[in-house]
Design an enzyme around this catalytic site. Structure first.
Site, mmCIF file in Angstrom:
data_model
loop_
_atom_site.group_PDB
_atom_site.id
_atom_site.type_symbol
_atom_site.label_atom_id
_atom_site.label_comp_id
_atom_site.label_asym_id
_atom_site.label_seq_id
_atom_site.Cartn_x
_atom_site.Cartn_y
_atom_site.Cartn_z
ATOM 1 N N ASP A 177 39.821 8.195 1.034
ATOM 2 C CA ASP A 177 40.105 8.706 2.382
ATOM 3 C C ASP A 177 41.134 9.835 2.316
ATOM 4 O O ASP A 177 42.027 9.822 1.474
ATOM 5 C CB ASP A 177 40.634 7.542 3.239
ATOM 6 C CG ASP A 177 40.539 7.833 4.727
ATOM 7 O OD1 ASP A 177 39.971 8.870 5.102
ATOM 8 O OD2 ASP A 177 41.054 7.016 5.502
ATOM 9 N N ASN B 107 29.206 7.520 9.189
ATOM 10 C CA ASN B 107 29.552 8.939 8.974
ATOM 11 C C ASN B 107 28.541 9.922 9.566
ATOM 12 O O ASN B 107 28.828 11.112 9.694
ATOM 13 C CB ASN B 107 29.760 9.234 7.478
ATOM 14 C CG ASN B 107 31.074 8.729 6.940
ATOM 15 O OD1 ASN B 107 31.202 8.427 5.755
ATOM 16 N ND2 ASN B 107 32.081 8.610 7.796
HETATM 17 C C1 FPP Z 1 36.949 10.327 3.921
HETATM 18 O O1 FPP Z 1 37.843 11.391 4.148
HETATM 19 C C2 FPP Z 1 35.990 10.742 2.927
HETATM 20 C C3 FPP Z 1 34.636 10.789 3.135
HETATM 21 C C4 FPP Z 1 34.010 10.419 4.401
HETATM 22 C C5 FPP Z 1 33.740 11.262 2.084
HETATM 23 C C6 FPP Z 1 34.108 10.906 0.690
HETATM 24 C C7 FPP Z 1 33.479 11.889 -0.177
HETATM 25 C C8 FPP Z 1 33.999 12.413 -1.305
HETATM 26 C C9 FPP Z 1 35.242 11.981 -1.917
HETATM 27 C C10 FPP Z 1 33.337 13.519 -2.023
HETATM 28 C C11 FPP Z 1 31.927 13.322 -2.278
HETATM 29 C C12 FPP Z 1 31.626 12.134 -3.087
HETATM 30 C C13 FPP Z 1 30.756 12.157 -4.077
HETATM 31 C C14 FPP Z 1 30.306 10.906 -4.743
HETATM 32 C C15 FPP Z 1 30.215 13.444 -4.525
HETATM 33 P P1 FPP Z 1 37.909 12.016 5.595
HETATM 34 O O2 FPP Z 1 36.972 13.151 5.657
HETATM 35 O O3 FPP Z 1 37.666 10.955 6.617
HETATM 36 O O4 FPP Z 1 39.382 12.520 5.641
HETATM 37 P P2 FPP Z 1 40.359 12.509 6.897
HETATM 38 O O5 FPP Z 1 40.534 11.055 7.303
HETATM 39 O O6 FPP Z 1 41.601 13.110 6.352
HETATM 40 O O7 FPP Z 1 39.717 13.335 7.963
#
Ligand code: FPP
Length: 245
Positions: free
Chosen positions: A25, A73
């Protein structure tokens, strides 16, 4: 949250967590802090992930599950969903070259039918290509939600009961486990979540029943192999009783 960096020598390699779950996250906040688009945070997150898989594999951890895209998501702006999907596709494609060379077994867990044909095909290809590797098993949770997983298991077991393949009195925890995406894998025993949030967000609700939870304020793209080692050492210093004394 402050913690001392743990050196590799501090880890008891004979008592590693068998299965680590990671809720990655903070990509969006990481990008925002730098005045970058959210996509830049996801890209940096994917880079951070590669290093963590390599580290976990080198240490000898057997299973790791990373939350890449949840069933919730899809509610994000289309542009962000499209970017995440393209990143995942690239990751699966390149994993054949990079991670497979490191002996990693790659699997996708989650509901596939909502994913594009291209991603579905690439998942099959990547799983096939890496299935005989003998290193860490990496589950990429993709269009994954624990409630969907459990609902799906219930439907499958009900169908077996209706068709008299199983008697309802024979439904045990083991039977349920055999209908989860993580069939034949050990429970998660260490769950890591970055970015200061402390919730499960529909991640592996069955499998984390006895997991030790480890939280850090670090945003996912800043999470380094040394942080993983720190989490493992903390895990090893906790007394696990599984409901006993
Ligand atoms: C949460 O951060 C993260 C995600 C919803 C996506 C996770 C994806 C990756 C780490 C990269 C892709 C993965 C692979 C396997 C290629 P957020 O976007 O909710 O962050 P925030 O809470 O700061 O907005």
């Amino acid at each position: 949250m402050f913690f001392k960096k743990k050196k590799i020598e501090e880890i008891d390699l004979l008592h590693l967590p068998q299965h680590i779950g990671i809720i990655m996250d903070g990509n969006g906040r990481w990008a925002k802090k730098r005045g970058l688009p959210r996509s830049a945070g996801h890209k940096a997150g994917a880079e951070a992930l590669k290093k963590i898989i390599t580290e976990a594999n080198n240490l000898g951890v057997k299973y790791i599950t990373v939350y890449a895209f949840s069933t919730e998501n899809w509610k994000r702006p289309k542009e962000e969903v499209d970017y995440l999907m393209s990143l995942l596709l690239d990751y699966l494609r390149n994993a054949e070259k990079t991670l497979a060379g490191e002996n990693v077994v790659i699997r996708a867990i989650g509901s596939r039918k909502e994913l594009s044909q291209e991603i579905q095909k690439q998942i099959i290809k990547t799983e096939e290509f890496t299935k005989n590797n003998t290193g860490i098993v990496m589950n990429i949770a993709l269009n994954y939600g624990a409630r969907e997983e459990i609902t799906n298991a219930v439907k499958e077991i009900c169908a077996e009961a209706v068709n008299r393949v199983i008697d309802t009195s024979d439904i045990t925890e083991n039977v349920i486990e055999n209908h989860l995406y993580t069939k034949n894998q050990p429970d998660v025993d260490l769950l890591i979540r970055t970015s200061g949030e402390q919730r499960l967000s529909n991640f592996m609700l069955w499998q984390v029943s006895y997991a030790e939870m480890w939280f850090t304020d670090k945003l996912w793209p800043d999470f380094k192999p040394a942080d993983l080692r720190c989490a493992i050492v903390d895990f090893q210093n906790r007394g696990r009783r599984f409901g006993g004394v």
